[in-house]
Design an enzyme around this catalytic site. Sequence first.
Site, PDB file in Angstrom:
ATOM      1  N   ASP A 109      47.318  52.328 -33.869  1.00  0.00           N
ATOM      2  CA  ASP A 109      47.954  51.513 -35.247  1.00  0.00           C
ATOM      3  C   ASP A 109      49.109  52.160 -35.444  1.00  0.00           C
ATOM      4  O   ASP A 109      49.027  53.236 -35.710  1.00  0.00           O
ATOM      5  CB  ASP A 109      46.760  51.623 -36.113  1.00  0.00           C
ATOM      6  CG  ASP A 109      47.299  50.589 -37.346  1.00  0.00           C
ATOM      7  OD1 ASP A 109      48.533  50.393 -37.687  1.00  0.00           O
ATOM      8  OD2 ASP A 109      46.375  50.450 -38.006  1.00  0.00           O
ATOM      9  N   HIS A 143      41.946  40.088 -47.266  1.00  0.00           N
ATOM     10  CA  HIS A 143      42.891  40.275 -46.279  1.00  0.00           C
ATOM     11  C   HIS A 143      44.047  41.389 -46.606  1.00  0.00           C
ATOM     12  O   HIS A 143      44.049  41.766 -47.673  1.00  0.00           O
ATOM     13  CB  HIS A 143      43.550  39.073 -45.792  1.00  0.00           C
ATOM     14  CG  HIS A 143      44.358  38.484 -47.149  1.00  0.00           C
ATOM     15  ND1 HIS A 143      45.936  38.605 -47.361  1.00  0.00           N
ATOM     16  CD2 HIS A 143      43.979  37.373 -47.962  1.00  0.00           C
ATOM     17  CE1 HIS A 143      46.129  37.932 -48.242  1.00  0.00           C
ATOM     18  NE2 HIS A 143      45.236  37.212 -48.581  1.00  0.00           N
TER      19      HIS A 143
END
Length: 460
Positions: free
Chosen positions: A407, A186
């Site tokens: 993003d 992650h």
Amino acid sequence: MDVKLNTIRLVRVLSLAGEILNNAVSFAVFCVLDFVDFILCFVYKVIDFWIESQWKPCYCSSAKQRIIEGDNILVSEECESKIVCLTSTNLQVEDISDTLYSRPSIVAQLSKFIINDLNKTKKTTVTSTFTIDSTIVEVLRRNVVPRWSDCDCKICNSWTSSRKDTLFVKAEGPKDKAREDVLFIHGFISSSVFWTETLFPNFSTTVKSTYRLLAVDILGFGRSPKPTDSLYTLREHVEMIEKSVLEAFQVKSFHIVAHSLGCILALAIAVKHPGSIKSLTLLAPPYFPVPKGEPATQYIMRRIAPRRVWPVMAFGASVACWYEHISRTICLVVCKNHRLWEFITKFITRNRIRTYLLESFCCHTHNAAWHTLHNIICGTAGNLDSYLDTVCNQLKCEVTIFHGGDDEVIPVECSYNVQRRIPRAQVKVVENKDHITIVVGRQKAFAKELEKIWKRSKCD
């Protein structure tokens, strides 16, 4: 034609005016934040001493001095800084990012000038190697009590009762008959639930029966250990993943799927195990090529944290990266009280939405987040070129990069920067998706895309 030309001129004027206004407001706001962080430095020293009976050093201290905290010693000389930390019964010197202690600001420069002036009459001797009695080492190593400003809930501190010096790994799939292994890493201020609550339930029956899916909580995040004596360097992160996943699960060859900051760890692991990587999938890799002559760490810090109030994500990144004590205050309010925020969220929404992302966002300590941000994203800036070149020249696996078109945390240009270093890499920009929704909200589609990548690797 004249109307169109006037419109273009108006847009340019408004854009210039907006930029000037943003710069002016940003300068004023960050001058105030510089002063607030300076004040909080002394406030936390008093509170730490009152609650924990000892001073807690910080990176606000001036150069050419030692900062001793338990078994960590920061040795700072001129433009170079070293951290001496424990390994077994000896202390080892490790390079850390200079962005930890060198973040120029008006208040910081003024305070350093005053402190240096006061220290002119003092003489200090700095050494670079130390040894320490093994008994003291064991006492320090067993100090797992969280700091007063950290959360003390069972989820955040489950590692303290297990007595295991390994990361938390969520494993799904066949234990003995798995044909393939997949490592999920992650990103920053996240955890393994970013994968397990989104992708894992959406993989096909075939994948679940033939692939062993390994989602890890990196050091300092989620349910993994959050040692107060760690500096969360790249070496520590990588070695803990090797120990907790590759060695513990006897992984020989594997696929890697990584998001954001996790992409840097993925590249470091790939470089250490070039013959074991079957495919490399990166989501929003934070790679900014450093211009020649620029200090790599400082350049990256200014790219990801430009000290601007707009856009909002830039402001958040700037506060997190530039202000040690303000970011600690945010962790105190948000992370220490995450159970309260989860309760409020469930109450307001009548429990109609899942709060796994909130838990993932809050389950870390300030010490872990602060050092990981600086030592991984900023500190590895000078190494990423060589990592990418190694992947390009020594690894034969498929490299796929996904990026959200909207993003605002990591710009799309970063993925194309990676592709320039690895020409065979495929870049897939997903329109109308951001840093999180590149996975969350499209987990079924992304799970299928991953399955196709893994299937192709078998044919190669």
